[in-house]
Design a protein around this motif. Structure first.
Motif, PDB file in Angstrom:
ATOM      1  N   VAL A 575       0.835  -1.211   0.000  1.00  0.00           N
ATOM      2  CA  VAL A 575       0.000   0.000   0.000  1.00  0.00           C
ATOM      3  C   VAL A 575       0.866   1.256   0.000  1.00  0.00           C
ATOM      4  N   HIS A 576       1.785   1.328   0.961  1.00  0.00           N
ATOM      5  CA  HIS A 576       2.527   2.563   1.178  1.00  0.00           C
ATOM      6  C   HIS A 576       3.630   2.791   0.153  1.00  0.00           C
ATOM      7  N   GLU A 577       4.118   1.716  -0.477  1.00  0.00           N
ATOM      8  CA  GLU A 577       5.198   1.871  -1.456  1.00  0.00           C
ATOM      9  C   GLU A 577       4.705   1.671  -2.883  1.00  0.00           C
ATOM     10  N   ASN A 578       3.371   1.601  -3.044  1.00  0.00           N
ATOM     11  CA  ASN A 578       2.766   1.454  -4.374  1.00  0.00           C
ATOM     12  C   ASN A 578       3.344   0.270  -5.149  1.00  0.00           C
ATOM     13  N   ILE A 579       3.509  -0.842  -4.456  1.00  0.00           N
ATOM     14  CA  ILE A 579       4.029  -2.050  -5.097  1.00  0.00           C
ATOM     15  C   ILE A 579       2.910  -2.705  -5.912  1.00  0.00           C
ATOM     16  N   LYS A 580       3.251  -3.190  -7.091  1.00  0.00           N
ATOM     17  CA  LYS A 580       2.253  -3.820  -7.949  1.00  0.00           C
ATOM     18  C   LYS A 580       1.684  -5.072  -7.288  1.00  0.00           C
ATOM     19  N   VAL A 581       0.411  -5.354  -7.612  1.00  0.00           N
ATOM     20  CA  VAL A 581      -0.272  -6.504  -7.012  1.00  0.00           C
ATOM     21  C   VAL A 581       0.486  -7.795  -7.291  1.00  0.00           C
ATOM     22  N   ASP A 582       0.998  -7.952  -8.509  1.00  0.00           N
ATOM     23  CA  ASP A 582       1.717  -9.186  -8.861  1.00  0.00           C
ATOM     24  C   ASP A 582       2.941  -9.396  -7.971  1.00  0.00           C
ATOM     25  N   ASN A 583       3.613  -8.298  -7.619  1.00  0.00           N
ATOM     26  CA  ASN A 583       4.784  -8.416  -6.749  1.00  0.00           C
ATOM     27  C   ASN A 583       4.391  -8.738  -5.309  1.00  0.00           C
ATOM     28  N   VAL A 584       3.246  -8.181  -4.859  1.00  0.00           N
ATOM     29  CA  VAL A 584       2.744  -8.524  -3.522  1.00  0.00           C
ATOM     30  C   VAL A 584       2.398 -10.010  -3.474  1.00  0.00           C
ATOM     31  N   ILE A 585       1.802 -10.514  -4.544  1.00  0.00           N
ATOM     32  CA  ILE A 585       1.454 -11.944  -4.613  1.00  0.00           C
ATOM     33  C   ILE A 585       2.710 -12.801  -4.484  1.00  0.00           C
ATOM     34  N   LEU A 586       3.794 -12.395  -5.159  1.00  0.00           N
ATOM     35  CA  LEU A 586       5.049 -13.141  -5.061  1.00  0.00           C
ATOM     36  C   LEU A 586       5.548 -13.190  -3.621  1.00  0.00           C
ATOM     37  N   GLU A 587       5.460 -12.063  -2.912  1.00  0.00           N
ATOM     38  CA  GLU A 587       5.932 -12.026  -1.523  1.00  0.00           C
ATOM     39  C   GLU A 587       5.053 -12.886  -0.615  1.00  0.00           C
TER      40      GLU A 587
END
Length: 731
Positions: A575-587
């Motif tokens: 949310v705070h670092e505007n990370i793409k959804v696909d990258n959040v999914i990877l994490e």
């Protein structure tokens, strides 16, 4: 955000008993590793700004508040700067807190430093040993008392190491601080450290334990989920052990491992695990980024920007974690986003956007500038139209119009980037030429740059830009390398160091690197599961008589709690670092592998994170809370839907929502049906899952039907609609 974070601990809570003890500390300044070059060629690491405050002030503030009365600061690299800073600071005037510097130009390791301190005969009892890049708010009382009690029973108990729970990424095999995955074996009952290894074979999580270790210790806990805080409580014998063993250079690699392997003298090291307090060491640029964010998000309270402590200016905390100094000039059209710090006497121009960044004092930022996830130190000039992404910009740097810094760039002191120039990802730029001979961190722990370990041409004494440009040309280095009017040397990335750059950078790990390493992690997991003799990455070895279902259940509950916290932290970073959804999914997938969870666990944890974020967001009324919630669900539905591949996972989300309404987030109770309808409208929860949830509740007690009854009309509407569809299909 104004209140203290849950789990944060006031340092001043130490008991009166500690105050009666004359406690000493040794602070090793200038851990001069290659990881912070080129910056540390010009300024010692402990004087680098951390949220606009020199690092050493955090360490000294903690020691003073925790009851330490005398600190010996050992200086070697750039020692004059450290000594001058301390002599001209408030630290020399405190009545009950003495800071003494010890200088050496011949010491090139922590071992040499401690041997010199032993020769000076200044330590007279138990002491705290830390590095100057340590940030903490932990009380020392309990750890110190445990150490003293053990020493009374066993004179060989010479050291207590502070550790903290922190599970590493199974993809990168490093902690959130960017440090290597650490493996420890600890006696479950006594907390004695039995094994310590920060590098696993082929990074596959394989460790080799001596058979005698298992035979001599009936209960061993194996961990890869502990972080070494580099805070040690030591008996005076530690100093004499370094003196007796000149091959002890590195604190962990040589001293700790040496004691663990020595079965003749019998010296022992124990651990003290902290839970609610904060402690971390800044070992590389990634940990610099992580700790900075932790400070802004108040995990280090009271060492935060809006609370006055030694060496910091007063900041005003505003909503969403924005900190502003009193004297700043900001254009009305400029946008300053959440988790941002703006220092005194800084100017921000029209239509400039700053998010998740720290701006130092006396900075001039032009119009139409974009700064994201970056650290801008003091007296920096950024002209119109520049773009900065996840970069560090040191004092006195000038970035001319239209220039761009890509992710991971480091600009050292007084560098000039020319008009329209793009500095490539992970570049390091300095007025110093790249050293001819560079020692690795294995060879160098503490060193003075006058000792001949590094060789470079010093061009920083040219104050005039024209003279500097001519000087660079005379050395065969084109002044135009940084664009029109640019000044500085771009350091080349050494062969084999490319991976280290993105691992240790302030920039998020690139998606393609995560995908590649995730596939490797998956393959390694399959390989390990085929080997019946390989132990889980973290667990406890016990004899059969000690195993119980209760212990297993307790461990499982703890794992679930840690998993949910890790998922929430990952989501908030997104949310705070505007990370793409696909990258959040990877994490999240990496956490799923690490904790051995299924998709339903991920769905439940993510739904909890979304709802808690909505609850924590500013809202003045219940209707505003509902609006916040529906907006957040709509924005992040792709992330949630990724883990909802069948009906069971959708039902898990509904059950998690029920649990929240009953326990941790009762504010959602009156809106249960409306939010459930929204989940249905967004095609996150299907009607079959809602109807199955209703069917499963029919035999339940009335107390367990609260939300089924609240949603009764909606459920009935779904049933009618479903029956009509069935009738149409039959016709």
């Amino acid at each position: 955000m104004g209140a203290q974070r849950k789990g944060a601990s006031r340092v001043s809570e130490d008991s009166e008993e500690l105050a009666r003890v004359s406690l000493q500390a040794v602070l090793l300044a200038d851990s001069f590793t290659t990881k912070f070059r080129p910056i540390t060629l010009e300024r010692p690491k402990v004087l680098l700004p951390l949220v606009n405050v020199p690092m050493i002030n955090y360490a000294l503030s903690w020691l003073e508040s925790a009851g330490v009365e005398e600190v010996f600061v050992f200086c070697c690299a750039n020692s004059k700067q450290v000594i001058d800073y301390l002599e001209n600071s408030e630290w020399v005037s405190l009545p009950d807190f003495a800071v003494t510097t010890i200088e050496s130009h011949n010491s090139i390791s922590a071992g040499d430093a401690l041997r010199l301190i032993y020769e000076r005969n200044v330590i007279h009892g138990d002491f705290v040993l830390i590095t100057g890049d340590t940030i903490s708010n932990m009380p020392l009382t309990q750890a110190l008392q445990e150490h003293k009690d053990r020493k009374k029973k066993d004179s060989n108990a010479v050291m207590t190491m502070v550790v903290k729970r922190s599970k590493p990424s199974p993809i990168t095999h490093q902690s959130r601080l960017g440090t290597d995955e650490l493996f420890m074996a600890i006696d479950h009952n006594s907390k004695q450290l039995l094994y310590y290894e920060d590098r696993a074979d082929d990074s596959k999580g394989i460790i080799h334990l001596d058979k005698s270790l298992l035979m001599d210790n009936p209960s061993i806990s194996l961990h890869n989920d502990l972080q070494d805080c580099y805070i040690d409580i030591c008996s005076p014998e530690v100093l004499s052990l370094f003196t007796d063993n000149f091959d002890y250079q590195h604190l962990r690699r040589h001293f700790v491992k040496g004691l663990l392997l020595d079965d003749i003298m019998g010296y022992k090291i124990y651990t003290h695990e902290i839970c609610s307090s904060y402690a971390a060491r800044i070992d590389n640029y990634r940990s610099y980024d992580t700790v900075s964010k932790d400070i802004i998000q108040r995990w280090t309270y009271p060492l935060v920007p809006d609370v006055k402590f030694f060496g910091n200016s007063a900041y005003k905390l505003e909503r969403q974690g924005m900190y502003r100094a009193s004297e700043i000039l900001q254009a009305r059209s400029a946008q300053v986003g959440p988790f941002t710090v703006i220092g005194d006497n800084s100017k921000i121009g029209d239509n400039t956007k700053i998010t998740n960044s720290i701006i130092g004092q006396g900075c001039s930022i032009g119009s139409n500038v974009t700064i994201e996830g970056s650290y801008i130190w003091d007296n920096v000039t950024i002209e119109d139209g520049c773009k900065l992404s996840h970069a560090i910009v040191c004092d006195g740097v000038i970035i001319k119009s239209g220039a761009e810094l890509e992710a991971g760039v480091i600009l050292s002191f007084k560098v000039v980037v020319g008009d329209q120039f793009i500095v490539p990802s992970y570049s390091k730029v300095s007025l110093f030429q790249q050293p001819i001979n560079q020692d690795s961190d294995d060879e160098l722990e503490y060193a003075d740059n006058s000792s001949g370990i590094v060789e470079f041409a010093d061009t920083t004494d040219k104050s005039n830009n024209e003279l500097m440009s001519k000087s660079l040309e005379m050395q065969g280095w084109p002044a135009s390398e940084l664009g029109n009017g640019g000044i500085g040397h771009v350091w080349s990335i050494c062969e084999g160091s490319v991976e280290e750059e993105w691992r240790h950078s302030v920039a998020p790990i690139p998606a393609d690197k995560l995908e590649k390493t995730l596939q490797k992690a998956t393959d390694d997991e399959l390989e390990l599961t085929r080997d019946a003799n390989v132990l889980p990455t973290s667990g406890e070895l016990k004899s059969d008589s000690n195993v119980s279902d209760g212990d297993d259940n307790e461990d499982s509950r703890d794992d679930s709690i840690h998993f949910e916290k890790e998922v929430e932290a990952t989501f908030l970073r997104g949310v705070h670092e505007n990370i793409k959804v696909d990258n959040v999914i990877l994490e999240v997938n990496s956490l799923r592998l690490s904790y051995n969870k299924v998709a339903a666990d991920c769905a439940g944890a993510l739904f909890y994170s979304l709802m808690k974020f909505a609850l924590d967001s500013p809202h003045g009324s219940s209707s505003e809370l509902l609006q916040n919630t529906t907006n957040i669900i709509t924005k992040w539905k792709k992330l949630l839907k990724y883990y909802l591949t069948d009906m069971d996972e959708e039902i898990e989300v509904i059950l998690k929502f029920e649990e929240m309404c009953l326990e941790s987030a009762k504010e959602f109770t009156p809106h249960f049906t409306k939010i459930l309808c929204h989940l249905y409208d967004q095609e996150i929860i299907q009607e079959d899952a809602i109807l199955r949830w209703d069917d499963e509740k029919k035999e339940a007690d009335d107390s367990d039907k609260l939300f089924v009854k609240q949603a009764e009309k909606f459920i009935e509407w779904l049933r009618v609609a479903s029956e009509e569809e069935d009738d149409e299909e039959e016709e």
